[in-house]
Design a protein around this motif. Structure first.
Motif, PDB file in Angstrom:
ATOM      1  N   ALA A  41       0.756  -1.273   0.050  1.00  0.00           N
ATOM      2  CA  ALA A  41       0.044   0.117  -0.092  1.00  0.00           C
ATOM      3  C   ALA A  41       0.931   1.183   0.001  1.00  0.00           C
ATOM      4  N   ALA A  42       0.255   2.585  -0.249  1.00  0.00           N
ATOM      5  CA  ALA A  42       1.071   3.780  -0.163  1.00  0.00           C
ATOM      6  C   ALA A  42       0.119   4.325   0.779  1.00  0.00           C
ATOM      7  N   PRO A  43       0.885   5.377   1.432  1.00  0.00           N
ATOM      8  CA  PRO A  43       2.341   5.519   1.680  1.00  0.00           C
ATOM      9  C   PRO A  43       2.885   4.259   2.274  1.00  0.00           C
ATOM     10  N   ARG A  44       4.332   4.008   1.991  1.00  0.00           N
ATOM     11  CA  ARG A  44       5.055   2.740   2.540  1.00  0.00           C
ATOM     12  C   ARG A  44       5.322   3.146   4.083  1.00  0.00           C
ATOM     13  N   MET A  45       4.971   2.078   4.668  1.00  0.00           N
ATOM     14  CA  MET A  45       5.336   2.297   6.212  1.00  0.00           C
ATOM     15  C   MET A  45       5.491   0.719   6.691  1.00  0.00           C
ATOM     16  N   PRO A  46       6.628   0.971   7.291  1.00  0.00           N
ATOM     17  CA  PRO A  46       6.935  -0.462   7.896  1.00  0.00           C
ATOM     18  C   PRO A  46       6.004  -1.114   8.842  1.00  0.00           C
ATOM     19  N   THR A  47       5.532  -0.502   9.767  1.00  0.00           N
ATOM     20  CA  THR A  47       4.510  -1.105  10.721  1.00  0.00           C
ATOM     21  C   THR A  47       3.516   0.186  10.967  1.00  0.00           C
ATOM     22  N   ILE A  48       2.297  -0.011  11.278  1.00  0.00           N
ATOM     23  CA  ILE A  48       1.540   1.153  11.507  1.00  0.00           C
ATOM     24  C   ILE A  48       0.538   0.638  12.709  1.00  0.00           C
ATOM     25  N   PRO A  49      -0.096   1.473  13.488  1.00  0.00           N
ATOM     26  CA  PRO A  49      -0.893   1.179  14.748  1.00  0.00           C
ATOM     27  C   PRO A  49      -2.339   0.858  13.940  1.00  0.00           C
ATOM     28  N   ALA A  50      -3.135  -0.118  14.423  1.00  0.00           N
ATOM     29  CA  ALA A  50      -4.368  -0.177  13.923  1.00  0.00           C
ATOM     30  C   ALA A  50      -5.260  -0.773  15.338  1.00  0.00           C
ATOM     31  N   ASP A  67     -23.646  -5.241  17.805  1.00  0.00           N
ATOM     32  CA  ASP A  67     -23.307  -5.800  16.390  1.00  0.00           C
ATOM     33  C   ASP A  67     -22.724  -6.795  16.401  1.00  0.00           C
ATOM     34  N   PRO A  68     -23.241  -7.949  17.150  1.00  0.00           N
ATOM     35  CA  PRO A  68     -22.126  -9.246  17.572  1.00  0.00           C
ATOM     36  C   PRO A  68     -21.636  -9.788  16.486  1.00  0.00           C
ATOM     37  N   PHE A  69     -22.161  -9.734  15.109  1.00  0.00           N
ATOM     38  CA  PHE A  69     -21.364 -10.621  14.303  1.00  0.00           C
ATOM     39  C   PHE A  69     -20.069 -10.144  13.371  1.00  0.00           C
ATOM     40  N   ALA A  70     -20.015  -8.610  13.640  1.00  0.00           N
ATOM     41  CA  ALA A  70     -19.054  -7.750  13.128  1.00  0.00           C
ATOM     42  C   ALA A  70     -17.883  -7.572  14.021  1.00  0.00           C
ATOM     43  N   VAL A  71     -16.461  -7.377  13.443  1.00  0.00           N
ATOM     44  CA  VAL A  71     -15.475  -6.761  13.921  1.00  0.00           C
ATOM     45  C   VAL A  71     -15.206  -5.288  13.220  1.00  0.00           C
ATOM     46  N   ARG A  72     -14.402  -4.594  13.753  1.00  0.00           N
ATOM     47  CA  ARG A  72     -13.868  -3.449  12.988  1.00  0.00           C
ATOM     48  C   ARG A  72     -12.329  -3.188  12.969  1.00  0.00           C
ATOM     49  N   MET A  73     -11.859  -3.073  12.055  1.00  0.00           N
ATOM     50  CA  MET A  73     -10.372  -2.669  12.007  1.00  0.00           C
ATOM     51  C   MET A  73     -10.292  -1.594  11.436  1.00  0.00           C
ATOM     52  N   THR A  74      -9.702  -0.428  12.327  1.00  0.00           N
ATOM     53  CA  THR A  74      -9.163   1.219  11.926  1.00  0.00           C
ATOM     54  C   THR A  74      -7.900   1.534  11.813  1.00  0.00           C
ATOM     55  N   TRP A  90     -12.563  -0.838   8.505  1.00  0.00           N
ATOM     56  CA  TRP A  90     -13.070  -1.720   7.843  1.00  0.00           C
ATOM     57  C   TRP A  90     -13.808  -2.696   8.867  1.00  0.00           C
ATOM     58  N   THR A  91     -15.136  -3.176   8.253  1.00  0.00           N
ATOM     59  CA  THR A  91     -16.055  -3.799   9.139  1.00  0.00           C
ATOM     60  C   THR A  91     -16.074  -5.171   8.301  1.00  0.00           C
ATOM     61  N   PHE A  92     -16.058  -6.343   9.150  1.00  0.00           N
ATOM     62  CA  PHE A  92     -16.025  -7.652   8.457  1.00  0.00           C
ATOM     63  C   PHE A  92     -16.419  -8.704   9.619  1.00  0.00           C
ATOM     64  N   ALA A  93     -16.770  -9.793   9.201  1.00  0.00           N
ATOM     65  CA  ALA A  93     -17.495 -10.936  10.166  1.00  0.00           C
ATOM     66  C   ALA A  93     -16.519 -11.419  10.957  1.00  0.00           C
ATOM     67  N   ARG A  94     -16.858 -11.383  12.271  1.00  0.00           N
ATOM     68  CA  ARG A  94     -15.943 -12.135  13.396  1.00  0.00           C
ATOM     69  C   ARG A  94     -15.643 -13.253  12.982  1.00  0.00           C
ATOM     70  N   ASP A  95     -16.451 -14.225  12.376  1.00  0.00           N
ATOM     71  CA  ASP A  95     -16.210 -15.636  11.987  1.00  0.00           C
ATOM     72  C   ASP A  95     -15.001 -15.541  10.901  1.00  0.00           C
ATOM     73  N   GLU A 152      -6.027  -8.862   3.785  1.00  0.00           N
ATOM     74  CA  GLU A 152      -6.038  -8.348   2.565  1.00  0.00           C
ATOM     75  C   GLU A 152      -7.474  -7.220   2.392  1.00  0.00           C
ATOM     76  N   PHE A 153      -7.235  -5.955   2.156  1.00  0.00           N
ATOM     77  CA  PHE A 153      -8.399  -5.118   2.017  1.00  0.00           C
ATOM     78  C   PHE A 153      -8.423  -4.681   0.669  1.00  0.00           C
ATOM     79  N   HIS A 154      -9.389  -4.825   0.125  1.00  0.00           N
ATOM     80  CA  HIS A 154      -9.603  -4.565  -1.564  1.00  0.00           C
ATOM     81  C   HIS A 154     -10.786  -3.416  -1.589  1.00  0.00           C
ATOM     82  N   ALA A 155     -10.221  -2.382  -2.362  1.00  0.00           N
ATOM     83  CA  ALA A 155     -11.042  -1.209  -2.592  1.00  0.00           C
ATOM     84  C   ALA A 155     -10.952  -0.886  -3.905  1.00  0.00           C
ATOM     85  N   PRO A 156     -11.883   0.221  -4.486  1.00  0.00           N
ATOM     86  CA  PRO A 156     -11.572   0.599  -5.659  1.00  0.00           C
ATOM     87  C   PRO A 156     -10.398   1.247  -6.036  1.00  0.00           C
ATOM     88  N   GLU A 157      -9.819   2.018  -4.741  1.00  0.00           N
ATOM     89  CA  GLU A 157      -8.545   2.712  -5.060  1.00  0.00           C
ATOM     90  C   GLU A 157      -7.280   1.736  -4.932  1.00  0.00           C
TER      91      GLU A 157
END
Length: 137
Positions: free
Chosen positions: A16-25, A33-40, A54-59, A87-92
């Motif tokens: 991804a860009a900008p290139r960063m070796p590690t990032i906090p998330a 919303d018991p079926f979902a987790v979020r990663m920010t 990004w919101t996606f299923a806990r399972d 992997e997070f796929h977006a139009p960008e």
């Protein structure tokens, strides 16, 4: 007990860009919303320089720790010793991050203490939501 569980994780940005070796998330789970987790991801780690969530299923996360899964915008698979690829796929474009598996397992264990897997339907509050809709009608 709190309705929201949050946990900071360190993600290694692979593609991804900008290139960063590690990032906090931040991983978050909300009992309402018991079926979902979020990663920010913080603004400096994104192309648009805005926080991205990004919101996606806990399972999906739980399965991805053991074997490749996901067909859509979020795909998860184990990688090497105690690493998990998200992997997070977006139009960008696509962002690929590695996260330590033990961090993800610890987060999932905390969510499962809050809402056991298989019992998510008990926490949806469908009766309250339906009653609110009927009151508005």
């Amino acid at each position: 007990m709190s309705n929201v569980i949050e946990q900071a994780v360190e993600a290694r940005l692979v593609a991804a860009a900008p290139r960063m070796p590690t990032i906090p998330a931040t991983l978050a789970y909300d009992r309402s919303d018991p079926f979902a987790v979020r990663m920010t991801f913080p603004a400096p780690a994104t192309l648009e320089n805005v926080e991205v969530c990004w919101t996606f299923a806990r399972d999906l996360l739980a399965t991805g720790l053991r074997k490749p899964c996901g067909l859509g915008d979020v795909r998860i698979r184990p990688y090497g010793y105690d690493r998990t690829v998200l992997e997070f796929h977006a139009p960008e474009g696509t962002a690929v991050v590695h996260v330590r598996g033990h961090e993800l397992r610890r987060f999932l264990a905390r969510t499962e203490k809050s809402v056991p897997r298989g019992e998510e339907c008990l926490y949806l509050g469908l009766d309250e939501d339906l009653a609110a809709l009927l009151r508005e009608a």
